[in-house]
Write a protein that holds these residues in place. Structure first.
Motif, PDB file in Angstrom:
ATOM      1  N   SER A  29      -2.714  10.907  -8.972  1.00 45.04           N
ATOM      2  CA  SER A  29      -2.129  11.306 -10.255  1.00 45.04           C
ATOM      3  C   SER A  29      -0.975  10.394 -10.660  1.00 45.04           C
ATOM      4  CB  SER A  29      -1.691  12.770 -10.233  1.00 45.04           C
ATOM      5  OG  SER A  29      -0.761  12.974  -9.209  1.00 45.04           O
ATOM      6  N   LYS A  30      -0.407   9.640  -9.714  1.00 42.11           N
ATOM      7  CA  LYS A  30       0.662   8.704 -10.077  1.00 42.11           C
ATOM      8  C   LYS A  30       0.114   7.332 -10.472  1.00 42.11           C
ATOM      9  CE  LYS A  30       5.224   7.160  -8.582  1.00 42.11           C
ATOM     10  NZ  LYS A  30       5.967   7.715  -9.703  1.00 42.11           N
ATOM     11  N   ALA A  31      -1.129   7.061 -10.100  1.00 40.00           N
ATOM     12  CA  ALA A  31      -1.678   5.717 -10.323  1.00 40.00           C
ATOM     13  C   ALA A  31      -2.005   5.474 -11.802  1.00 40.00           C
ATOM     14  CB  ALA A  31      -2.943   5.545  -9.484  1.00 40.00           C
ATOM     15  N   ASP A  32      -1.763   4.242 -12.238  1.00 35.53           N
ATOM     16  CA  ASP A  32      -2.170   3.859 -13.606  1.00 35.53           C
ATOM     17  C   ASP A  32      -3.685   3.937 -13.720  1.00 35.53           C
ATOM     18  OD1 ASP A  32       0.466   3.371 -14.070  1.00 35.53           O
ATOM     19  OD2 ASP A  32       0.319   1.182 -14.004  1.00 35.53           O
ATOM     20  N   VAL A  33      -4.364   3.500 -12.673  1.00 35.04           N
ATOM     21  CA  VAL A  33      -5.829   3.518 -12.668  1.00 35.04           C
ATOM     22  C   VAL A  33      -6.288   4.114 -11.337  1.00 35.04           C
ATOM     23  CG1 VAL A  33      -7.928   2.109 -12.760  1.00 35.04           C
ATOM     24  CG2 VAL A  33      -5.923   1.444 -14.108  1.00 35.04           C
ATOM     25  N   PHE A  34      -7.194   5.090 -11.426  1.00 35.43           N
ATOM     26  CA  PHE A  34      -7.724   5.721 -10.207  1.00 35.43           C
ATOM     27  C   PHE A  34      -9.225   5.444 -10.127  1.00 35.43           C
ATOM     28  CE2 PHE A  34      -9.075   9.995  -8.196  1.00 35.43           C
ATOM     29  CZ  PHE A  34      -9.055   9.452  -6.920  1.00 35.43           C
ATOM     30  N   VAL A  35      -9.603   4.684  -9.107  1.00 33.86           N
ATOM     31  CA  VAL A  35     -11.009   4.307  -8.903  1.00 33.86           C
ATOM     32  C   VAL A  35     -11.550   5.061  -7.690  1.00 33.86           C
ATOM     33  CG1 VAL A  35     -12.564   2.405  -8.306  1.00 33.86           C
ATOM     34  CG2 VAL A  35     -10.720   2.045  -9.960  1.00 33.86           C
ATOM     35  N   VAL A  36     -12.711   5.693  -7.865  1.00 35.72           N
ATOM     36  CA  VAL A  36     -13.331   6.495  -6.802  1.00 35.72           C
ATOM     37  C   VAL A  36     -14.538   5.740  -6.255  1.00 35.72           C
ATOM     38  CG1 VAL A  36     -14.440   8.711  -6.296  1.00 35.72           C
ATOM     39  CG2 VAL A  36     -12.529   8.598  -7.922  1.00 35.72           C
ATOM     40  N   GLY A  51       0.810  -1.216   0.000  1.00 33.56           N
ATOM     41  CA  GLY A  51       0.000   0.000   0.000  1.00 33.56           C
ATOM     42  C   GLY A  51       0.841   1.263   0.000  1.00 33.56           C
ATOM     43  N   ILE A  52       0.294   2.308  -0.607  1.00 33.75           N
ATOM     44  CA  ILE A  52       0.848   3.664  -0.515  1.00 33.75           C
ATOM     45  C   ILE A  52      -0.261   4.498   0.121  1.00 33.75           C
ATOM     46  CG2 ILE A  52       1.800   5.652  -1.783  1.00 33.75           C
ATOM     47  CD1 ILE A  52       3.467   3.187  -2.245  1.00 33.75           C
ATOM     48  N   THR A  53      -0.044   5.006   1.304  1.00 29.32           N
ATOM     49  CA  THR A  53      -1.136   5.697   2.010  1.00 29.32           C
ATOM     50  C   THR A  53      -1.249   7.156   1.556  1.00 29.32           C
ATOM     51  OG1 THR A  53       0.325   6.279   3.819  1.00 29.32           O
ATOM     52  CG2 THR A  53      -0.943   4.257   4.059  1.00 29.32           C
ATOM     53  N   THR A  54      -2.401   7.757   1.893  1.00 28.23           N
ATOM     54  CA  THR A  54      -2.630   9.168   1.573  1.00 28.23           C
ATOM     55  C   THR A  54      -2.825  10.008   2.835  1.00 28.23           C
ATOM     56  OG1 THR A  54      -4.988   8.690   1.334  1.00 28.23           O
ATOM     57  CG2 THR A  54      -3.682   8.665  -0.681  1.00 28.23           C
ATOM     58  N   SER A  55      -2.620   9.379   4.006  1.00 28.19           N
ATOM     59  CA  SER A  55      -2.846  10.120   5.265  1.00 28.19           C
ATOM     60  C   SER A  55      -2.354   9.289   6.451  1.00 28.19           C
ATOM     61  CB  SER A  55      -4.341  10.383   5.462  1.00 28.19           C
ATOM     62  OG  SER A  55      -5.029   9.144   5.534  1.00 28.19           O
ATOM     63  N   PHE A  56      -2.288   9.952   7.616  1.00 28.79           N
ATOM     64  CA  PHE A  56      -1.983   9.211   8.849  1.00 28.79           C
ATOM     65  C   PHE A  56      -3.076   8.192   9.131  1.00 28.79           C
ATOM     66  CE2 PHE A  56       0.667  12.975  10.488  1.00 28.79           C
ATOM     67  CZ  PHE A  56       1.849  12.356  10.130  1.00 28.79           C
ATOM     68  N   GLN A  57      -4.314   8.526   8.734  1.00 29.53           N
ATOM     69  CA  GLN A  57      -5.417   7.580   8.948  1.00 29.53           C
ATOM     70  C   GLN A  57      -5.050   6.229   8.327  1.00 29.53           C
ATOM     71  OE1 GLN A  57      -8.836   8.036   6.406  1.00 29.53           O
ATOM     72  NE2 GLN A  57     -10.238   7.108   7.874  1.00 29.53           N
ATOM     73  N   GLY A  58      -4.622   6.256   7.068  1.00 27.62           N
ATOM     74  CA  GLY A  58      -4.264   5.024   6.364  1.00 27.62           C
ATOM     75  C   GLY A  58      -3.067   4.333   6.981  1.00 27.62           C
ATOM     76  N   GLU A  59      -2.094   5.138   7.433  1.00 30.71           N
ATOM     77  CA  GLU A  59      -0.894   4.537   8.060  1.00 30.71           C
ATOM     78  C   GLU A  59      -1.271   3.759   9.315  1.00 30.71           C
ATOM     79  OE1 GLU A  59       2.564   6.972   8.828  1.00 30.71           O
ATOM     80  OE2 GLU A  59       2.237   8.068   6.961  1.00 30.71           O
ATOM     81  N   VAL A  60      -2.130   4.375  10.111  1.00 29.51           N
ATOM     82  CA  VAL A  60      -2.549   3.719  11.362  1.00 29.51           C
ATOM     83  C   VAL A  60      -3.303   2.432  11.042  1.00 29.51           C
ATOM     84  CG1 VAL A  60      -4.056   3.957  13.380  1.00 29.51           C
ATOM     85  CG2 VAL A  60      -2.585   5.859  12.696  1.00 29.51           C
ATOM     86  N   ASN A 114       8.288   8.003  -2.532  1.00 32.78           N
ATOM     87  CA  ASN A 114       9.673   8.127  -3.006  1.00 32.78           C
ATOM     88  C   ASN A 114      10.329   6.779  -3.272  1.00 32.78           C
ATOM     89  OD1 ASN A 114       9.964  10.914  -3.100  1.00 32.78           O
ATOM     90  ND2 ASN A 114      10.316  11.041  -0.891  1.00 32.78           N
ATOM     91  N   ALA A 115       9.723   5.704  -2.755  1.00 31.97           N
ATOM     92  CA  ALA A 115      10.364   4.385  -2.869  1.00 31.97           C
ATOM     93  C   ALA A 115       9.836   3.583  -4.054  1.00 31.97           C
ATOM     94  CB  ALA A 115      10.151   3.596  -1.579  1.00 31.97           C
ATOM     95  N   ILE A 116       8.862   4.098  -4.776  1.00 31.54           N
ATOM     96  CA  ILE A 116       8.254   3.296  -5.841  1.00 31.54           C
ATOM     97  C   ILE A 116       8.293   4.042  -7.178  1.00 31.54           C
ATOM     98  CG2 ILE A 116       6.686   1.881  -4.430  1.00 31.54           C
ATOM     99  CD1 ILE A 116       4.879   4.547  -5.874  1.00 31.54           C
TER     100      ILE A 116
END
Ligand code: 5RP
Length: 237
Positions: A114-121, A55-64, A77-79
């Protein structure tokens, strides 16, 4: 949140996780619908229904959440690429342009989308609108020392801005980046999202705004049909 809205959110979160395949790098969005998606992903990984997903998170919420669910993470930065990003939205217009940032996470969310090949909402049907910003205020993240100056610039563009205040903390909301959020309304809504997105990001002191223009590849809309939650698929042309 009503029980029906929870059911709609759950339906789209589950449908979105079905798009994740073994070995994918997946952008993990923020907000309550994205949280259901992360929960579902964690459950599938824990029983081996999915393997080697990062996973690549978008917030602290996701990290937790990822830490608690044992979802491996990498940083932007790692991918080199993100296969698929899944995130919620506050409003979706007929061209699949979005307002995001209800959770003040739109800076990292836009980077990942914007980095994703596919962005699903993933949204429930209450988020579908004819025109952006008639109901939901547009979030703009600003440097703390510049919020009044930016508010003045927004006013020149026709926007009425309010500093977002915290609940259960005195003073304003502080973003994951340590900045403030101005919530902006434009009389009559936003006529040209693409133009406004660049005008806003051109104001000194603005980090990012919540307009996501031409980024969504697919929107999964949760609906209640015959008292059962179902998913409608909207795709960009
Ligand atoms: C956070 C966001 C969220 O994705 C957006 O606010 C939707 O949240 P929810 O799924 O809770 O309705 O943009 O910054």
């Amino acid at each position: 949140m009503s029980d029906l809205q929870t059911q709609m959110k759950h339906a789209v979160a589950t449908a979105a996780v079905e798009k994740i395949e073994d070995g994918m790098v997946v952008g993990l969005g923020s907000g309550s619908t994205a949280a259901m998606m992360i929960q579902e992903l964690g459950a599938k990984l824990s029983v081996g229904k999915l393997k080697d997903v990062v996973g690549i998170t978008t917030s602290f919420q996701g990290e937790v959440m990822a830490a608690e669910l044992g979802i491996p993470l990498l940083t932007l930065n790692a991918i080199e690429r993100i296969d698929l990003a899944i995130d919620g939205a506050d409003e979706v217009d007929p061209s699949l342009n979005l307002i995001k940032g209800g959770g003040a996470c739109h800076v990292q969310e836009k980077l990942v989308a914007s980095k994703a090949d596919v962005f699903v909402v993933v949204v429930d049907s209450t988020k579908i609108v004819d025109r952006l910003n008639l109901d939901f205020l547009l979030p703009v993240e600003v440097l703390p020392g510049a919020w009044r100056q930016v508010k003045g610039c927004l006013s020149e563009l026709g926007g009425n801005a309010e500093l977002r205040m915290a609940t259960r903390k005195a003073g304003p909301v502080i973003t994951d980046q340590g900045n403030l959020v101005l919530d902006v309304s434009f009389l009559g809504g936003i006529e040209d999202p693409e133009l406004l997105e660049s005008q806003l990001n051109n104001i000194p002191g603005v980090l990012e705004n919540g307009l996501f223009v031409n980024l969504a590849d697919e929107v999964l809309v949760g609906e209640i049909v015959d008292e059962v939650a179902s998913v409608r698929h909207l795709t960009s042309n």
